[in-house]
Design a protein around this motif. Sequence first.
Motif, PDB file in Angstrom:
ATOM      1  N   LEU A 137      49.605  35.544  49.053  1.00 19.12           N
ATOM      2  CA  LEU A 137      50.061  36.897  49.347  1.00 19.12           C
ATOM      3  C   LEU A 137      51.540  37.036  49.015  1.00 19.12           C
ATOM      4  CD1 LEU A 137      49.848  39.734  50.485  1.00 19.12           C
ATOM      5  CD2 LEU A 137      50.155  38.775  52.785  1.00 19.12           C
ATOM      6  N   GLU A 138      52.345  36.065  49.428  1.00 21.60           N
ATOM      7  CA  GLU A 138      53.777  36.126  49.151  1.00 21.60           C
ATOM      8  C   GLU A 138      54.050  36.100  47.645  1.00 21.60           C
ATOM      9  OE1 GLU A 138      57.624  36.754  49.777  1.00 21.60           O
ATOM     10  OE2 GLU A 138      56.049  36.808  51.303  1.00 21.60           O
ATOM     11  N   VAL A 139      53.287  35.292  46.907  1.00 21.38           N
ATOM     12  CA  VAL A 139      53.442  35.256  45.447  1.00 21.38           C
ATOM     13  C   VAL A 139      53.087  36.611  44.841  1.00 21.38           C
ATOM     14  CG1 VAL A 139      52.519  34.257  43.319  1.00 21.38           C
ATOM     15  CG2 VAL A 139      53.081  32.777  45.253  1.00 21.38           C
ATOM     16  N   THR A 177      41.383  37.117  41.856  1.00 16.71           N
ATOM     17  CA  THR A 177      42.259  36.154  41.207  1.00 16.71           C
ATOM     18  C   THR A 177      42.619  36.680  39.818  1.00 16.71           C
ATOM     19  OG1 THR A 177      41.228  34.323  42.397  1.00 16.71           O
ATOM     20  CG2 THR A 177      42.460  33.781  40.415  1.00 16.71           C
ATOM     21  N   PRO A 178      43.925  36.813  39.475  1.00 15.76           N
ATOM     22  CA  PRO A 178      45.076  36.480  40.324  1.00 15.76           C
ATOM     23  C   PRO A 178      45.260  37.520  41.418  1.00 15.76           C
ATOM     24  CG  PRO A 178      45.831  37.456  38.283  1.00 15.76           C
ATOM     25  CD  PRO A 178      44.348  37.287  38.132  1.00 15.76           C
ATOM     26  N   GLY A 179      45.774  37.097  42.520  1.00 13.80           N
ATOM     27  CA  GLY A 179      45.960  37.964  43.671  1.00 13.80           C
ATOM     28  C   GLY A 179      45.955  37.116  44.923  1.00 13.80           C
ATOM     29  N   TYR A 180      45.441  37.656  45.998  1.00 13.63           N
ATOM     30  CA  TYR A 180      45.380  36.903  47.246  1.00 13.63           C
ATOM     31  C   TYR A 180      44.065  37.212  47.949  1.00 13.63           C
ATOM     32  CZ  TYR A 180      46.483  41.271  49.691  1.00 13.63           C
ATOM     33  OH  TYR A 180      46.436  42.554  50.182  1.00 13.63           O
ATOM     34  N   TRP A 181      43.734  36.365  48.922  1.00 17.75           N
ATOM     35  CA  TRP A 181      42.442  36.457  49.595  1.00 17.75           C
ATOM     36  C   TRP A 181      42.625  36.571  51.105  1.00 17.75           C
ATOM     37  CZ3 TRP A 181      37.770  36.492  46.883  1.00 17.75           C
ATOM     38  CH2 TRP A 181      37.879  36.254  45.509  1.00 17.75           C
ATOM     39  N   ARG A 257      66.456  40.777  58.377  1.00 18.01           N
ATOM     40  CA  ARG A 257      65.841  39.561  57.842  1.00 18.01           C
ATOM     41  C   ARG A 257      64.327  39.659  57.723  1.00 18.01           C
ATOM     42  NH1 ARG A 257      69.050  34.487  60.709  1.00 18.01           N
ATOM     43  NH2 ARG A 257      71.174  35.277  60.353  1.00 18.01           N
ATOM     44  N   LEU A 258      63.745  40.705  58.263  1.00 19.20           N
ATOM     45  CA  LEU A 258      62.301  40.859  58.192  1.00 19.20           C
ATOM     46  C   LEU A 258      61.870  41.193  56.771  1.00 19.20           C
ATOM     47  CD1 LEU A 258      61.576  42.865  61.450  1.00 19.20           C
ATOM     48  CD2 LEU A 258      60.771  40.572  60.930  1.00 19.20           C
ATOM     49  N   ARG A 259      60.751  40.640  56.355  1.00 15.16           N
ATOM     50  CA  ARG A 259      60.188  40.948  55.040  1.00 15.16           C
ATOM     51  C   ARG A 259      58.914  41.766  55.199  1.00 15.16           C
ATOM     52  NH1 ARG A 259      60.085  35.365  51.833  1.00 15.16           N
ATOM     53  NH2 ARG A 259      59.459  34.564  53.868  1.00 15.16           N
ATOM     54  N   ARG A 260      58.852  42.550  56.268  1.00 14.94           N
ATOM     55  CA  ARG A 260      57.697  43.402  56.516  1.00 14.94           C
ATOM     56  C   ARG A 260      58.186  44.843  56.576  1.00 14.94           C
ATOM     57  NH1 ARG A 260      56.822  39.293  60.811  1.00 14.94           N
ATOM     58  NH2 ARG A 260      57.890  40.734  62.212  1.00 14.94           N
ATOM     59  N   HIS A 261      57.248  45.789  56.456  1.00 13.20           N
ATOM     60  CA  HIS A 261      57.623  47.193  56.579  1.00 13.20           C
ATOM     61  C   HIS A 261      57.747  47.606  58.033  1.00 13.20           C
ATOM     62  CE1 HIS A 261      53.195  47.341  56.872  1.00 13.20           C
ATOM     63  NE2 HIS A 261      53.392  48.403  57.621  1.00 13.20           N
TER      64      HIS A 261
END
Length: 286
Positions: A137-139, A177-181, A257-261
């Motif tokens: 997910l991060e990628v 793929t490519p993507g996340y699961w 510092r959060l990487r979320r919305h």
Amino acid sequence: MQVRSASTASPGHPENEDLVFRFGPLVGVLDGATVPDGFDTGCVHGPVWYVRQLAARLGLAQAARPTAALTSHLAAAILGVRADHGGGCDLDHPGTPSATVCLLRDGGDRADYLVLCDSPLVLDTGDRVSVVSDDRLEVALAELRAVPATVPTGCVDDPVSGFRRAVTAQRERMNRTPGYWVAAGEPEAAYQAVTGTVPLRGPGAVRRAALLSDGASCAVEQFGLFGWDGLLDLVGTAGPGALIERVRAAERDHPERLRRHKRADDASVVLCEFDGGAVAATDPGA
């Protein structure tokens, strides 16, 4: 296996979209995906319903086949929840309810684990602390951030429309793929999980393990409050709730510092402690 846990909703939110559970030797953390305001899901159910149904189905799978692979348990659980939806939901919709999964099962002389999406597992052998994670997910998000946004000619870009484009693009990469699961409507996701087995006796035996939702792992990954060994030490001495308290303070003091919305997130921690295979009596709902 002795188990302690804590799970709290994000401050100001009445419902916790995380869920922690224990069914005999199987413990888990599920983190339901929050649906941003204004987005359709094709479903009458929400993430709270989904994580509860998925946990119940995982418990049934473990009871029916105690030694089956965790991937088989998760695939069966996802299929079971598909049936639980009934016929009125579009389970192929990119916004269908979904959840990350982190599982650990005590097998006596070994433990099996499964990690799907961004709910990591931290393992302590006494000599070494290691982390089992799924960074797809991060990628995927990093790749999306690297692509310049295209705004239609004559339109004015703004934070709201930019956020909508980002969420839509992320949904397009889910469960492919490519993507996340993640666990959603497709049982194939179970077989895309990060899995393995670790010893509970002998050289390299695991003595402590922590299962975390990203609302708790951010203590290390986003806020840098301590390392993974420090996280385990805090949870082991002061309890899982102490870690969540530290995260809440960091969310208030360092929102940049959060990487979320979101300014805060649901947070869940499960600590498993092993002592030569001895099993302590615990609440099945812990």
